[in-house]
Design an enzyme around this catalytic site. Structure first.
Site, short mmCIF file in Angstrom:
data_model
loop_
_atom_site.label_atom_id
_atom_site.label_comp_id
_atom_site.label_asym_id
_atom_site.label_seq_id
_atom_site.Cartn_x
_atom_site.Cartn_y
_atom_site.Cartn_z
N ARG A 27 40.85 39.05 41.12
CA ARG A 27 39.73 38.00 41.16
C ARG A 27 39.73 37.26 40.14
O ARG A 27 39.65 36.04 40.21
CB ARG A 27 38.56 38.86 41.55
CG ARG A 27 38.23 39.37 42.81
CD ARG A 27 36.96 40.27 42.99
NE ARG A 27 37.19 41.49 42.32
CZ ARG A 27 36.39 42.47 42.34
NH1 ARG A 27 35.15 42.31 42.88
NH2 ARG A 27 36.56 43.77 41.54
N ASN A 45 36.13 40.33 46.69
CA ASN A 45 36.87 41.37 47.69
C ASN A 45 36.21 41.60 48.95
O ASN A 45 34.98 41.48 48.80
CB ASN A 45 36.67 42.73 46.73
CG ASN A 45 37.80 42.83 45.63
OD1 ASN A 45 38.67 42.03 45.56
ND2 ASN A 45 37.53 43.95 44.76
#
EC number: 6.2.-.-
Length: 777
Positions: A27, A45
């Site tokens: 990320r 996520n």
């Protein structure tokens, strides 16, 4: 992609990234990349994948999609990138954000991949020893690039709330780092500091109450080790037992604690310089030692007196590893000496992970327990690797490697659970065109080991978001794994022959296309003819096989117990080797007869005459055991494979010795190696040659026999791709020699590198065979 109104000409897209993309700093990587491209949007996520929503110039969005896989973090594995349009009205204010996770909002139940634990990175290591850093000497520091993953993840998506760190709320400083996408601890779920994170505790022997906390606990534990004591330490994947590797008394005591009188122990050292002081270290071994998995690496040519003799008795190799967690770095820096650090269990039981269990089982027999309050969700021992013929190979796939998925040469039509074999157990789960393997689970020979096996499969399938449709299992009905498979309906079971699974495991790892010759030398596996196989050359593909050659058989007195009694196996060959034109009698081995009790020899004779509990086997592993016994190297094995390891150690890497006698015969359209001439020569040579020389000649013989069998099979079939499998090909000397000679004959020779050659790789082979049969390929 849809054009949007507003300032400039923009497009918007939803990008799904599948694969091993959680727990690897993905990320933060997406944030940096999207920001550099001038895109707005967010990343999160979602179940087992990463979902990106982005808006901006079409060229920038295209660049983002293509660079996600090409420039992914080192620990990531991008399986696919799926791009879809977003509606025209979807816009974001300028800027890009990392947002909270969601659960499978588009594809509930999709397979998910789990990251392995990663060794402490260089940045965290610098902080660990920086007196001005707030995490100075904190044993649990980590970041998005390193630290525990598989051992703390309870569920996906990978968020702190789904890990064992949920018990530790972040302090303001850690929370600021956690939410800052420019910080390397952004969304690093196990992150913590001395203010808000786990703490060490020290319980001296006999005390259930901690006497020291935090750094004082570590100092107290180190003082015990420095004084020659033995302690238990809670590592990242379970408890470990620790002592000074140079203190013979301490190592012997550790052996009594574990109930393992002979099995070699690994040694942890501070750095590469310390490793070089203990054993030979080349560039390939250095790369393995320094890899993010930080495995135990078996190094040849150990230095005499580098560590206590009982660390690895009778062996020329030494297992060495570098520190992999902040706690281990602190231990090694403070004590500055080689330490034995081995799994915390007794008598073949599973590694202990529960604190109360550790106190009751280990606390009573060691000098103290160094524990902490971060729960271990999954058991993980250290991985073990070695370099063979210039190739990195795996002996135990565990911490740092499992459960990262392995590729398959085909896509499974549906989820397959492969339950493996009985020893060195692993199970496997297909995830499309990949397979996830459970960590090494040891031998399924105790009730607690069986219970752990069942619990591991339950957790593993749930964590990966998969409900198996088919279970693949070994043909042996007595295996615990086969009995487990019988809980599935018959139409959902696929039996896979043991040696076929070994051969396929090697072939599939290297994505072999077309048929191959599988040379499988191992212990025992139930063959299609009802005998125990273990020395076969197969013509195989991923679905089927046909045996072309084998080793001559001999009875195994006591059945599976023969693996622990090399002397019994030797007597089996002397009294009942398959008649292929020669025979041999015990009288030619007077030394063996003198060493064994007369009633034992008489009892084995009666067993053989009556045919009671004496299954016949072509096992090469048992032949190695028999030779080790005949040479007086090992009559009773203290651990699986000890006799073969001692025989290899005695050979000392010699490749220039002449072969002993050997012959091949043709029986029932198969080439068969007759071991009797070789055993005759072993006994004759031993009368005037040292065991070390005879051991080297035996290895040369096995290389010549293998080359002869394979070249005959290749000539008959036209197949020249050779896949080596089975536990015997953990033997560095034999494997290197076989690879060299077959390569000279123009063969392409493949060995297991990421998948263990022994039964730890069986589940991978089973999964591939089942997938191929289901796919009809």
């Amino acid at each position: 992609m849809a054009a949007t109104s507003g300032e400039g000409h923009h497009t918007a897209a939803r990008i799904e990234v599948h694969g091993l993309v959680q727990g690897v700093g993905f990320r933060s990587f997406v944030y940096r990349l999207a920001t550099a491209l001038g895109l707005s949007g967010d990343v999160r996520n979602d179940g087992g994948r990463v979902v990106v929503r982005a808006a901006g110039p079409a060229a920038a969005l295209s660049a983002l999609a293509s660079r996600l896989a090409r420039e992914a973090p080192p620990a990531a594995r991008v399986g696919s990138v799926v791009v879809a349009e977003l509606p025209d009205h979807v816009l974001w204010e300028r800027g890009f954000r990392v947002v909270d996770s969601t659960r499978d909002d588009a594809e509930p139940g999709a397979p998910r991949e789990v990251a392995p634990d990663l060794a402490t990175c260089a940045d965290c290591l610098t902080e660990l020893f920086d007196q001005d850093d707030r995490r100075y000497r904190y044993p649990f520091l980590n970041c998005a690039e390193c630290g525990p993953r598989a051992t703390v993840i309870e569920d996906l998506p990978y968020d702190r709330a789904h890990t064992t760190l949920r018990h530790f709320p972040l302090c303001p400083k850690c929370a600021e780092e956690y939410h800052d996408p420019t910080n390397r601890r952004c969304r690093a779920e196990p992150t913590a500091c001395p203010t808000c994170g786990p703490q060490l505790v020290w319980n001296p022997r006999g005390s259930r109450v901690a006497t020291h906390l935090a750094d004082a606990a570590l100092v107290a534990a180190e003082q015990v080790v420095a004084g020659g004591g033995v302690i238990a330490v809670k590592g990242v994947g379970g408890y470990q037992l620790v002592c000074d590797a140079a203190e013979e008394t301490a190592v012997r005591r550790l052996r009594r604690v574990k109930g393992q009188p002979h099995r070699p122990f690994p040694v942890m050292v501070r750095d590469l310089a310390a490793a070089r002081s203990l054993a030979a270290l080349d560039a390939d071994a250095t790369a393995l030692l320094n890899s993010p998995a930080r495995p135990v690496v078996l190094l040849p040519d150990r230095v005499p007196d580098g560590v206590a003799a009982s660390v690895a008795p009778g062996l020329a190799e030494l297992g060495v590893q570098l520190p992999h967690s902040p706690l281990h770095h602190l231990l090694m820096a403070d004590l500055d000496r080689p330490l034995v650090i081995t799994s915390g269990n007794r008598g073949g039981e599973p590694v202990i992970v529960e604190d109360e269990h550790a106190q009751s089982v280990l606390g009573a027999v060691v000098d103290g327990v160094l524990a902490h309050d971060r729960p271990v969700w999954a058991r993980y021992e250290d991985s073990v690797r070695r370099v063979v013929a210039g190739r990195p190979t795996t002996l135990r796939r565990a911490r740092g490697h499992a459960p990262a998925p392995l590729r398959m040469p085909l896509t499974a039509p549906g989820p397959v659970l492969a339950v493996g074999a009985q020893l060195a157990h692993t199970a496997a789960l297909t995830l499309g065109d990949h397979v996830a393997l459970t960590p090494h689970g040891g031998d399924l020979t105790t009730p607690s080991a069986v219970a752990t096996f069942q619990d591991t499969i339950t957790r593993f399938t749930r964590l990966h978001g998969v409900e198996p449709e088919v279970v693949a299992h070994d043909l042996c009905p007595a295996y615990v794994t086969s009995q487990y498979a019988r809980e599935f309906a018959a139409e959902r079971r696929i039996g896979v022959q043991h040696q076929h699974a070994h051969a396929v495991a090697t072939a599939a790892e290297h994505r072999v296309t077309g048929p191959f010759l599988g040379v499988v030398y191992d212990g025992t596996g139930l063959g299609e003819d009802g005998t125990l196989w273990g020395g076969e050359v197969l013509l195989a593909d991923y679905r089927t096989y046909r045996r072309l050659a084998r080793f001559g058989t001999a009875p195994l007195p006591g059945g599976e117990a023969a693996a622990r009694r090399p002397a019994w196996t030797a007597l089996g060959y002397l009294l009942g080797a398959e008649r292929l034109g020669n025979h041999i009698t015990p009288s030619v081995a007077p030394d063996l007869l003198e060493r064994r009790p007369a009633d034992e020899v008489a009892g084995i004779r009666r067993m053989l005459v009556a045919g009671v509990n004496c299954p016949r086997s072509s096992s090469v592993a048992r032949l190695f055991d028999a030779v080790a016994s005949l040479l007086g190297l090992c009559d009773e094995a203290g651990y699986p494979g000890e006799a073969a390891l001692r025989l290899e150690g005695a050979a000392g890497g010699r490749t220039d010795q002449p072969a002993l006698g050997w012959r091949l015969v043709c029986r029932d359209e198969e080439w068969v190696y007759d071991p009797v001439p070789t055993l005759w020569d072993v006994l004759v040579a031993a009368t005037d040659s040292p065991p070390e020389l005879v051991a080297a000649r035996f290895h040369t013989t096995m290389t010549e026999v293998t080359t002869a069998l394979v070249t005959r099979c290749a000539s008959a079939t036209g197949v020249r791709t050779v896949c080596l499998g089975g536990e015997v090909f953990q033997n560095r000397l034999l494997t290197a020699s076989v690879v060299r000679e077959l390569t000279r004959e123009g063969m392409e020779v493949l060995v297991g590198e990421r998948v263990p050659a022994h039964d730890g790789g069986i589940s991978y082979g089973q999964a591939v065979v089942a997938a191929a049969r289901l796919a009809g390929e």
